[in-house]
Scaffold this motif. Structure first.
Motif, PDB file in Angstrom:
ATOM      1  N   GLY A  44       0.847  -1.176   0.000  1.00 47.37           N
ATOM      2  CA  GLY A  44       0.000   0.000   0.000  1.00 47.37           C
ATOM      3  C   GLY A  44       0.883   1.225   0.000  1.00 47.37           C
ATOM      4  N   ALA A  45       0.280   2.346   0.234  1.00 47.71           N
ATOM      5  CA  ALA A  45       1.022   3.603   0.211  1.00 47.71           C
ATOM      6  C   ALA A  45       2.045   3.654   1.341  1.00 47.71           C
ATOM      7  CB  ALA A  45       0.054   4.769   0.310  1.00 47.71           C
ATOM      8  N   ARG A  46       3.210   4.159   1.006  1.00 48.61           N
ATOM      9  CA  ARG A  46       4.252   4.361   2.012  1.00 48.61           C
ATOM     10  C   ARG A  46       4.061   5.716   2.660  1.00 48.61           C
ATOM     11  NH1 ARG A  46       8.433   2.744  -2.622  1.00 48.61           N
ATOM     12  NH2 ARG A  46       6.762   3.792  -3.710  1.00 48.61           N
ATOM     13  N   SER A  47       4.530   5.866   3.868  1.00 48.03           N
ATOM     14  CA  SER A  47       4.408   7.158   4.539  1.00 48.03           C
ATOM     15  C   SER A  47       5.358   8.159   3.892  1.00 48.03           C
ATOM     16  CB  SER A  47       4.745   7.024   6.028  1.00 48.03           C
ATOM     17  OG  SER A  47       6.147   6.877   6.208  1.00 48.03           O
ATOM     18  N   ALA A  48       5.024   9.425   4.040  1.00 50.22           N
ATOM     19  CA  ALA A  48       5.857  10.489   3.484  1.00 50.22           C
ATOM     20  C   ALA A  48       7.272  10.409   4.054  1.00 50.22           C
ATOM     21  CB  ALA A  48       5.229  11.846   3.781  1.00 50.22           C
ATOM     22  N   GLU A  49       7.378  10.110   5.333  1.00 51.49           N
ATOM     23  CA  GLU A  49       8.696  10.003   5.967  1.00 51.49           C
ATOM     24  C   GLU A  49       9.487   8.835   5.381  1.00 51.49           C
ATOM     25  OE1 GLU A  49      10.764   9.850  10.402  1.00 51.49           O
ATOM     26  OE2 GLU A  49       8.603   9.530  10.216  1.00 51.49           O
ATOM     27  N   ASP A  50       8.821   7.704   5.145  1.00 51.91           N
ATOM     28  CA  ASP A  50       9.498   6.546   4.549  1.00 51.91           C
ATOM     29  C   ASP A  50       9.990   6.865   3.142  1.00 51.91           C
ATOM     30  OD1 ASP A  50       9.143   4.933   6.762  1.00 51.91           O
ATOM     31  OD2 ASP A  50       7.374   3.915   5.953  1.00 51.91           O
ATOM     32  N   VAL A  51       9.135   7.521   2.345  1.00 54.79           N
ATOM     33  CA  VAL A  51       9.528   7.886   0.986  1.00 54.79           C
ATOM     34  C   VAL A  51      10.719   8.834   1.042  1.00 54.79           C
ATOM     35  CG1 VAL A  51       8.832   9.069  -1.132  1.00 54.79           C
ATOM     36  CG2 VAL A  51       7.264   7.478  -0.020  1.00 54.79           C
ATOM     37  N   TYR A  52      10.643   9.836   1.915  1.00 56.01           N
ATOM     38  CA  TYR A  52      11.761  10.772   2.033  1.00 56.01           C
ATOM     39  C   TYR A  52      13.042  10.028   2.415  1.00 56.01           C
ATOM     40  CZ  TYR A  52      15.104  14.068   3.786  1.00 56.01           C
ATOM     41  OH  TYR A  52      16.287  14.740   3.996  1.00 56.01           O
ATOM     42  N   ASN A  53      12.971   9.214   3.465  1.00 56.38           N
ATOM     43  CA  ASN A  53      14.174   8.536   3.968  1.00 56.38           C
ATOM     44  C   ASN A  53      14.776   7.556   2.969  1.00 56.38           C
ATOM     45  OD1 ASN A  53      14.317   9.859   6.459  1.00 56.38           O
ATOM     46  ND2 ASN A  53      12.875   8.437   7.377  1.00 56.38           N
ATOM     47  N   THR A  54      13.933   6.871   2.187  1.00 49.27           N
ATOM     48  CA  THR A  54      14.457   5.860   1.271  1.00 49.27           C
ATOM     49  C   THR A  54      14.724   6.377  -0.136  1.00 49.27           C
ATOM     50  OG1 THR A  54      12.228   5.098   0.714  1.00 49.27           O
ATOM     51  CG2 THR A  54      13.363   3.960   2.517  1.00 49.27           C
ATOM     52  N   LYS A  55      14.075   7.460  -0.529  1.00 47.64           N
ATOM     53  CA  LYS A  55      14.195   7.926  -1.910  1.00 47.64           C
ATOM     54  C   LYS A  55      14.722   9.345  -2.053  1.00 47.64           C
ATOM     55  CE  LYS A  55      12.192   4.130  -3.371  1.00 47.64           C
ATOM     56  NZ  LYS A  55      12.816   3.144  -4.209  1.00 47.64           N
ATOM     57  N   CYS A  56      14.352  10.233  -1.154  1.00 49.86           N
ATOM     58  CA  CYS A  56      14.651  11.659  -1.334  1.00 49.86           C
ATOM     59  C   CYS A  56      15.895  12.127  -0.572  1.00 49.86           C
ATOM     60  CB  CYS A  56      13.463  12.512  -0.880  1.00 49.86           C
ATOM     61  SG  CYS A  56      11.890  12.041  -1.605  1.00 49.86           S
ATOM     62  N   ALA A  57      16.158  11.502   0.553  1.00 55.14           N
ATOM     63  CA  ALA A  57      17.216  11.987   1.448  1.00 55.14           C
ATOM     64  C   ALA A  57      18.608  11.974   0.817  1.00 55.14           C
ATOM     65  CB  ALA A  57      17.229  11.174   2.738  1.00 55.14           C
ATOM     66  N   ALA A  58      18.825  11.080  -0.127  1.00 54.26           N
ATOM     67  CA  ALA A  58      20.151  11.005  -0.751  1.00 54.26           C
ATOM     68  C   ALA A  58      20.566  12.359  -1.331  1.00 54.26           C
ATOM     69  CB  ALA A  58      20.172   9.944  -1.829  1.00 54.26           C
ATOM     70  N   CYS A  59      19.624  13.080  -1.909  1.00 55.72           N
ATOM     71  CA  CYS A  59      19.936  14.392  -2.490  1.00 55.72           C
ATOM     72  C   CYS A  59      19.480  15.533  -1.585  1.00 55.72           C
ATOM     73  CB  CYS A  59      19.280  14.542  -3.857  1.00 55.72           C
ATOM     74  SG  CYS A  59      19.905  13.366  -5.081  1.00 55.72           S
ATOM     75  N   HIS A  60      18.257  15.436  -1.058  1.00 58.67           N
ATOM     76  CA  HIS A  60      17.707  16.539  -0.274  1.00 58.67           C
ATOM     77  C   HIS A  60      18.259  16.578   1.150  1.00 58.67           C
ATOM     78  CE1 HIS A  60      15.025  18.066  -3.323  1.00 58.67           C
ATOM     79  NE2 HIS A  60      14.710  16.811  -3.625  1.00 58.67           N
ATOM     80  N   GLY A  61      18.902  15.525   1.583  1.00 58.26           N
ATOM     81  CA  GLY A  61      19.551  15.540   2.893  1.00 58.26           C
ATOM     82  C   GLY A  61      20.875  16.286   2.872  1.00 58.26           C
ATOM     83  N   THR A  62      21.511  16.321   1.706  1.00 58.63           N
ATOM     84  CA  THR A  62      22.834  16.944   1.599  1.00 58.63           C
ATOM     85  C   THR A  62      22.871  18.141   0.660  1.00 58.63           C
ATOM     86  OG1 THR A  62      23.435  15.449  -0.196  1.00 58.63           O
ATOM     87  CG2 THR A  62      23.996  14.741   2.050  1.00 58.63           C
ATOM     88  N   GLY A  63      21.833  18.320  -0.145  1.00 53.93           N
ATOM     89  CA  GLY A  63      21.820  19.438  -1.088  1.00 53.93           C
ATOM     90  C   GLY A  63      22.586  19.168  -2.372  1.00 53.93           C
ATOM     91  N   VAL A  64      22.695  17.899  -2.738  1.00 51.00           N
ATOM     92  CA  VAL A  64      23.413  17.512  -3.953  1.00 51.00           C
ATOM     93  C   VAL A  64      22.851  18.246  -5.168  1.00 51.00           C
ATOM     94  CG1 VAL A  64      23.815  15.574  -5.540  1.00 51.00           C
ATOM     95  CG2 VAL A  64      24.056  15.243  -3.092  1.00 51.00           C
ATOM     96  N   ILE A 111       4.592  10.997  -3.791  1.00 51.55           N
ATOM     97  CA  ILE A 111       5.502  12.108  -4.093  1.00 51.55           C
ATOM     98  C   ILE A 111       4.990  13.389  -3.444  1.00 51.55           C
ATOM     99  CG2 ILE A 111       6.401  13.578  -5.944  1.00 51.55           C
ATOM    100  CD1 ILE A 111       6.590  11.040  -7.667  1.00 51.55           C
ATOM    101  N   GLU A 112       3.695  13.637  -3.570  1.00 46.38           N
ATOM    102  CA  GLU A 112       3.120  14.835  -2.946  1.00 46.38           C
ATOM    103  C   GLU A 112       3.310  14.810  -1.433  1.00 46.38           C
ATOM    104  OE1 GLU A 112      -1.034  17.412  -2.763  1.00 46.38           O
ATOM    105  OE2 GLU A 112      -0.971  15.588  -3.967  1.00 46.38           O
ATOM    106  N   GLY A 113       3.108  13.654  -0.834  1.00 42.98           N
ATOM    107  CA  GLY A 113       3.314  13.531   0.606  1.00 42.98           C
ATOM    108  C   GLY A 113       4.750  13.814   1.017  1.00 42.98           C
ATOM    109  N   SER A 114       5.699  13.333   0.233  1.00 46.38           N
ATOM    110  CA  SER A 114       7.107  13.573   0.573  1.00 46.38           C
ATOM    111  C   SER A 114       7.472  15.042   0.388  1.00 46.38           C
ATOM    112  CB  SER A 114       8.033  12.668  -0.235  1.00 46.38           C
ATOM    113  OG  SER A 114       7.964  12.979  -1.607  1.00 46.38           O
ATOM    114  N   ILE A 115       6.864  15.705  -0.608  1.00 50.41           N
ATOM    115  CA  ILE A 115       7.096  17.146  -0.782  1.00 50.41           C
ATOM    116  C   ILE A 115       6.566  17.886   0.435  1.00 50.41           C
ATOM    117  CG2 ILE A 115       6.445  19.198  -2.105  1.00 50.41           C
ATOM    118  CD1 ILE A 115       6.322  17.328  -4.599  1.00 50.41           C
ATOM    119  N   GLN A 116       5.349  17.531   0.867  1.00 52.66           N
ATOM    120  CA  GLN A 116       4.764  18.190   2.053  1.00 52.66           C
ATOM    121  C   GLN A 116       5.642  17.943   3.269  1.00 52.66           C
ATOM    122  OE1 GLN A 116       1.940  20.290   1.934  1.00 52.66           O
ATOM    123  NE2 GLN A 116       2.970  20.853   3.827  1.00 52.66           N
ATOM    124  N   TYR A 117       6.171  16.744   3.396  1.00 50.92           N
ATOM    125  CA  TYR A 117       7.062  16.401   4.508  1.00 50.92           C
ATOM    126  C   TYR A 117       8.281  17.314   4.508  1.00 50.92           C
ATOM    127  CZ  TYR A 117      10.061  13.482   7.494  1.00 50.92           C
ATOM    128  OH  TYR A 117      10.897  13.026   8.486  1.00 50.92           O
TER     129      TYR A 117
END
Length: 123
Positions: A44-64, A111-117
């Motif tokens: 089912g749908a993943r939480s915004a935090e899970d999506v961020y941590n597994t998919k987005c953090a690589a770039c948005h955590g460091t500002g790549v 994706i929208e949830g992770s943006i809001q996060y």
């Protein structure tokens, strides 16, 4: 002459056997599938935090490559663009960010949830 045609048929059969499909695709509702029920995707749908941590953090955590960093005022600046614009940019890609970032298997809602996060993290 008979030996040649038998050998040719045997060689042709060997080729057919080598290049035949190893499987088949069964589309739900297709009668040729033997009536096997479709297997539902789990999870089912993943939480915004899970999506961020597994998919987005690589770039948005460091500002790549200029990615707005999580937890900074850069997200407050992005919020002014509105969710519709931010979502379209994330889905279609923008600057160094490829379409859907690194989350090709994310739904638009995830994706929208992770943006809001990330917006909510702005300081």
């Amino acid at each position: 002459m008979l030996a040649t045609s038998v050998q040719a048929a045997t060689e042709e059969e060997k080729i057919i056997e080598r290049i035949k499909a190893v499987g088949s695709v069964c589309v739900e509702g297709d009668d040729t599938c033997g009536g096997a029920p479709a297997v539902a995707a789990s999870g089912g749908a993943r939480s915004a935090e899970d999506v961020y941590n597994t998919k987005c953090a690589a770039c948005h955590g460091t500002g790549v490559a200029g990615a707005p960093k999580y937890g900074t005022s850069e997200w407050a600046d992005r919020a002014a663009k509105g969710m519709e614009t931010l979502l379209a940019n994330a889905i279609n890609g923008i600057n160094a960010m490829p379409p859907r970032g690194t989350c090709a298997d994310c739904s638009d809602e995830e994706i929208e949830g992770s943006i809001q996060y990330m917006l909510d993290s702005a300081k």
